[in-house]
Design a protein around this motif. Structure first.
Motif, PDB file in Angstrom:
ATOM      1  N   LEU A 255       0.825  -1.211   0.000  1.00 48.44           N
ATOM      2  CA  LEU A 255       0.000   0.000   0.000  1.00 48.44           C
ATOM      3  C   LEU A 255       0.858   1.259   0.000  1.00 48.44           C
ATOM      4  CD1 LEU A 255      -2.998  -0.513   2.453  1.00 48.44           C
ATOM      5  CD2 LEU A 255      -3.066  -0.091   0.008  1.00 48.44           C
ATOM      6  N   SER A 256       2.000   1.205   0.691  1.00 43.50           N
ATOM      7  CA  SER A 256       2.806   2.415   0.790  1.00 43.50           C
ATOM      8  C   SER A 256       3.757   2.555  -0.394  1.00 43.50           C
ATOM      9  CB  SER A 256       3.589   2.403   2.115  1.00 43.50           C
ATOM     10  OG  SER A 256       4.551   1.372   2.088  1.00 43.50           O
ATOM     11  N   GLY A 257       3.639   1.648  -1.369  1.00 40.02           N
ATOM     12  CA  GLY A 257       4.412   1.779  -2.593  1.00 40.02           C
ATOM     13  C   GLY A 257       5.867   1.354  -2.492  1.00 40.02           C
ATOM     14  N   ARG A 258       6.203   0.517  -1.514  1.00 38.17           N
ATOM     15  CA  ARG A 258       7.579   0.011  -1.414  1.00 38.17           C
ATOM     16  C   ARG A 258       7.672  -1.266  -2.253  1.00 38.17           C
ATOM     17  NH1 ARG A 258       6.712   3.009   2.748  1.00 38.17           N
ATOM     18  NH2 ARG A 258       8.435   3.904   3.948  1.00 38.17           N
TER      19      ARG A 258
ATOM     20  N   VAL B  20      -0.673 -13.388  -3.297  1.00 39.64           N
ATOM     21  CA  VAL B  20       0.784 -13.344  -3.430  1.00 39.64           C
ATOM     22  C   VAL B  20       1.244 -13.350  -4.891  1.00 39.64           C
ATOM     23  CG1 VAL B  20       2.918 -14.599  -2.937  1.00 39.64           C
ATOM     24  CG2 VAL B  20       1.135 -14.447  -1.188  1.00 39.64           C
ATOM     25  N   VAL B  21       0.830 -14.355  -5.644  1.00 39.86           N
ATOM     26  CA  VAL B  21       1.435 -14.571  -6.963  1.00 39.86           C
ATOM     27  C   VAL B  21       1.162 -13.396  -7.910  1.00 39.86           C
ATOM     28  CG1 VAL B  21       1.580 -16.114  -8.951  1.00 39.86           C
ATOM     29  CG2 VAL B  21       1.230 -17.061  -6.648  1.00 39.86           C
ATOM     30  N   LEU B  22      -0.123 -13.060  -8.078  1.00 39.46           N
ATOM     31  CA  LEU B  22      -0.453 -11.987  -9.023  1.00 39.46           C
ATOM     32  C   LEU B  22       0.192 -10.648  -8.636  1.00 39.46           C
ATOM     33  CD1 LEU B  22      -1.966 -11.442 -11.627  1.00 39.46           C
ATOM     34  CD2 LEU B  22      -4.011 -10.932 -10.293  1.00 39.46           C
ATOM     35  N   PRO B  23       0.097 -10.231  -7.353  1.00 38.43           N
ATOM     36  CA  PRO B  23       0.754  -8.963  -7.001  1.00 38.43           C
ATOM     37  C   PRO B  23       2.255  -8.984  -7.283  1.00 38.43           C
ATOM     38  CG  PRO B  23      -0.731  -9.616  -5.244  1.00 38.43           C
ATOM     39  CD  PRO B  23      -0.700 -10.743  -6.224  1.00 38.43           C
ATOM     40  N   VAL B  24       2.937 -10.087  -6.978  1.00 40.05           N
ATOM     41  CA  VAL B  24       4.386 -10.141  -7.221  1.00 40.05           C
ATOM     42  C   VAL B  24       4.670 -10.030  -8.713  1.00 40.05           C
ATOM     43  CG1 VAL B  24       6.440 -11.600  -7.096  1.00 40.05           C
ATOM     44  CG2 VAL B  24       4.937 -11.401  -5.107  1.00 40.05           C
TER      45      VAL B  24
ATOM     46  N   ALA C 132       0.677  -1.045  -9.656  1.00 48.32           N
ATOM     47  CA  ALA C 132       0.590  -1.217  -8.206  1.00 48.32           C
ATOM     48  C   ALA C 132      -0.858  -1.217  -7.735  1.00 48.32           C
ATOM     49  CB  ALA C 132       1.375  -0.126  -7.499  1.00 48.32           C
ATOM     50  N   GLY C 133      -1.694  -0.361  -8.330  1.00 48.40           N
ATOM     51  CA  GLY C 133      -3.095  -0.292  -7.909  1.00 48.40           C
ATOM     52  C   GLY C 133      -3.787  -1.633  -8.065  1.00 48.40           C
ATOM     53  N   LEU C 134      -3.526  -2.262  -9.215  1.00 51.14           N
ATOM     54  CA  LEU C 134      -4.122  -3.566  -9.478  1.00 51.14           C
ATOM     55  C   LEU C 134      -3.586  -4.605  -8.493  1.00 51.14           C
ATOM     56  CD1 LEU C 134      -6.168  -4.476 -11.521  1.00 51.14           C
ATOM     57  CD2 LEU C 134      -4.293  -5.249 -13.008  1.00 51.14           C
ATOM     58  N   ALA C 135      -2.288  -4.496  -8.224  1.00 48.82           N
ATOM     59  CA  ALA C 135      -1.669  -5.431  -7.280  1.00 48.82           C
ATOM     60  C   ALA C 135      -2.324  -5.315  -5.913  1.00 48.82           C
ATOM     61  CB  ALA C 135      -0.169  -5.157  -7.180  1.00 48.82           C
ATOM     62  N   VAL C 136      -2.602  -4.084  -5.492  1.00 49.72           N
ATOM     63  CA  VAL C 136      -3.237  -3.884  -4.183  1.00 49.72           C
ATOM     64  C   VAL C 136      -4.618  -4.535  -4.158  1.00 49.72           C
ATOM     65  CG1 VAL C 136      -4.269  -2.158  -2.660  1.00 49.72           C
ATOM     66  CG2 VAL C 136      -1.982  -1.780  -3.589  1.00 49.72           C
ATOM     67  N   LEU C 137      -5.414  -4.275  -5.214  1.00 48.52           N
ATOM     68  CA  LEU C 137      -6.764  -4.849  -5.255  1.00 48.52           C
ATOM     69  C   LEU C 137      -6.718  -6.371  -5.212  1.00 48.52           C
ATOM     70  CD1 LEU C 137      -8.683  -2.644  -7.846  1.00 48.52           C
ATOM     71  CD2 LEU C 137      -8.819  -2.642  -5.346  1.00 48.52           C
ATOM     72  N   SER C 138      -5.824  -6.928  -6.006  1.00 48.26           N
ATOM     73  CA  SER C 138      -5.694  -8.379  -6.050  1.00 48.26           C
ATOM     74  C   SER C 138      -5.295  -8.914  -4.672  1.00 48.26           C
ATOM     75  CB  SER C 138      -4.653  -8.758  -7.097  1.00 48.26           C
ATOM     76  OG  SER C 138      -4.259 -10.089  -6.937  1.00 48.26           O
ATOM     77  N   HIS C 139      -4.341  -8.237  -4.045  1.00 47.60           N
ATOM     78  CA  HIS C 139      -3.863  -8.670  -2.735  1.00 47.60           C
ATOM     79  C   HIS C 139      -5.003  -8.666  -1.710  1.00 47.60           C
ATOM     80  CE1 HIS C 139      -1.200  -9.193   0.686  1.00 47.60           C
ATOM     81  NE2 HIS C 139      -1.759  -8.145   1.264  1.00 47.60           N
TER      82      HIS C 139
END
Ligand code: SF4
Ligand code: SF4
Lengths: 255, 290
Positions: free
Chosen positions: B155-158, B241-245, B257-264
């Motif tokens: 979420l914090s973009g790291r 895990v997999v999709l966000p990574v 990153a936005g999509l990764a957050v939603l998926s997570h």
């Protein structure tokens, strides 16, 4: 206060005889009756006369079938209510102090006006002895009829938990299990009373008496048995003739 | 155990929010001004909102304040305190950072530690329960903590920190699923110990105590949906895990990153649903169920 007392002066509890219980559910009914009219919020029912009735009970009777290695299966009725554990996990998890164990007699109670109905204590109890009342939103559990056993307004013979007073089979006993000379403690020693789920580490005060071994008929010879043996395996004489004649008729039941 | 939507939403959202606040707290150069305000607001909305949701499953929410009283013995009470402390300290820190562009690192670190302590106390509410062998294990706090840290980093973009932490979380989750499947058997509780009748023979539930259902069955003998557990595990792992990574590893990871957050978040919700639905309470043995 949800710290447990280091020890209690007395350990009041029940001893339940699995050999004697006939599974009539009278204790369930008398418990529901007494505790609906007395201590705390009534034990409510939801949809009691409809298609999907549920309700709050502090005492429930299960039935189990046990299949020994040889011989017929055996059936046992198994009443279950709060065991007023010495190491009661339901008490220590409570965030509000509503759940507590009394130092004087070991009874585990819920102060319903402090309970927030989070249900955590019911999760912590291995025995399913606590039920959240759906109407009142507070936790209900067996009080060991704390409002009967010390109640001077009741005749002395009624100063027992309602379930014990009502059991028609004498399968339920009430007393101080902390006193080794009490009737209940002696009963536990004599009959080999045991704890439910000892591996959960709750140290229940209530004990269960195991069923006595069942009688078997194999290997048992009655002294009078020889006199009852059939005199003749096959009928002879007049009876024998009648038997054969009837058997020969069409429609007879003999092959 | 019954997977109550309010508890799933509460643990998921507050875990994420507290994770985000943790990273904002230890950041030596936290975002200031409007950007900072948005980051902190998201953190507070998730963490505070989640905690508010947790009161929805109470029978008597109007008395919730009483839950602060038993911090000596009760993890739920400790959670109430750590949450209050974490949010208070972080509000102060956020105010200094956003309004004055001034970051007091000691205050930030204190707030961050309290955020993690809150996640830990939440996890201990479950891990303390010996009656639910699947939860009664050190992997429960580990899972909650790694999940919160990974989600917060995301979420914090790291990006790179998040990728590493997500991978660790995935490993912890996989292992707790596998090991968790055996914990009920390892607990030593079964129908024989529950009834004490095991010495006679094999115990079978013959007749339940009631014709309908009851609070215990609804709350603790929740078995519906377990048959899809394996499929849901795959879905949870994929989304969490997999999709966000994979998304973060793509070129221009930031754009995804936005999509990764939603998926997570979706993945965490599925995993949390399983956390409850798959957990067996030993009281089920009295009903011949698990
Ligand atoms: S039987 Fe359950 S409710 Fe009663 S004292 Fe023990 S743990 Fe608590
Ligand atoms: S339901 Fe009531 S008695 Fe039980 S833990 Fe919560 S506040 Fe305490």
């Amino acid at each position: 206060m949800t710290s447990l007392p280091a020890s209690t002066e007395r350990k009041l509890g029940l001893v339940i005889d699995l050999d004697t219980c006939v599974g009539c559910h009278a204790c369930v009914v008398s418990c529901k009756g007494w505790n609906t009219e007395n201590y705390g919020a009534p034990l409510s029912d939801q949809d009691p006369y409809g298609a999907d009735p549920t309700g709050t009970f502090l005492n429930r009777v299960h039935s189990y079938e046990v299949q020994p290695e040889t011989g017929p299966a055996q059936l046992f009725h198994f009443p279950k209510s709060c065991l007023h554990c010495e190491d009661a996990p339901c008490v220590t998890v409570c965030p509000t102090g509503a759940s507590y164990k009394r130092a004087e007699d070991g009874i585990v109670l819920v102060n319903e006006s402090a309970c927030i109905g989070c249900g955590l204590c019911a999760w912590a109890c291995p025995y399913g002895a606590r039920e959240l009342d759906a109407a009142e939103g507070v936790m209900k559990k067996c009080t060991l009829c704390v409002d009967r056993i010390y109640n001077d307004n009741l005749p002395e013979e009624d100063r027992l938990p309602a379930c014990v007073r009502t059991c028609p089979a004498g399968a339920r006993h009430f007393g101080d299990l902390g006193d080794p000379d009490s009737d209940v403690s002696r009963l536990v020693v004599e009959r080999g009373g045991f704890d439910l789920m000892p591996e959960q580490g709750t140290k229940p005060v209530n004990k269960y008496l195991p069923p006595r071994p069942k009688d078997g008929w194999e290997g048992q010879v009655d002294v009078l048995a020889p006199f009852l043996a059939p005199v003749a395996e096959e009928p002879k004489g007049f009876l024998g003739w009648l038997d054969r004649a009837l058997g020969a008729l069409p429609g007879g039941d003999r092959p | 155990m019954h997977p109550a939507p309010s508890i799933i939403a509460f643990t998921t959202l507050s875990g994420l929010g507290l994770g985000l606040l943790f990273w904002l707290g230890i950041d030596p150069t936290p975002p200031t001004g409007w950007v900072g305000a948005v980051f902190f607001a998201i953190g507070f909305a998730l963490a505070g909102g989640g905690l508010m949701l947790s009161t929805f499953h109470l029978g008597r929410p109007e008395r919730a304040i009483r839950a602060f009283s038993q911090w000596r013995t009760s993890w739920l009470s400790r959670e109430a305190w750590t949450a209050l402390a974490a949010l208070s300290v972080m509000v102060l820190h956020a105010a200094l950072v956003v309004l004055f562009g001034f970051s007091l690192s000691l205050l930030g670190w204190l707030g961050a530690a309290l955020c993690l302590a809150t996640v830990f106390t939440t996890s201990m509410i479950y891990a303390q329960l010996r009656t639910v062998p699947r939860w009664h294990h050190w992997s429960t706090p580990l899972l909650f903590l790694t999940l919160s840290l990974a989600g917060g980093a995301l979420l914090s973009g790291r990006v790179s920190v998040a990728m590493v932490l997500l991978a660790i979380t995935g490993a912890v989750q996989l292992w707790s699923w596998r090991d968790g499947d055996e914990r009920l058997a390892r607990s030593g509780s079964d129908m024989a110990s529950a009834t004490g009748l095991g010495g006679i023979g094999t115990v079978r539930a013959f007749e339940p105590p009631h014709t309908g259902t009851n609070y215990l069955m609804r709350e603790m003998v929740h078995v519906v949906g377990r048959k899809h557990a394996q499929k849901l595990r795959v879905i949870a792992m994929g989304l969490m895990v997999v999709l966000p990574v994979v998304l973060l590893a793509l070129p221009f990871g930031h754009a995804w990153a936005g999509l990764a957050v939603l998926s997570h978040v979706a993945g965490v919700i599925v995993a949390r649903w399983l956390f409850f639905a798959e957990a067996e309470h030993v009281v089920g043995f009295y009903y011949g169920k698990r």
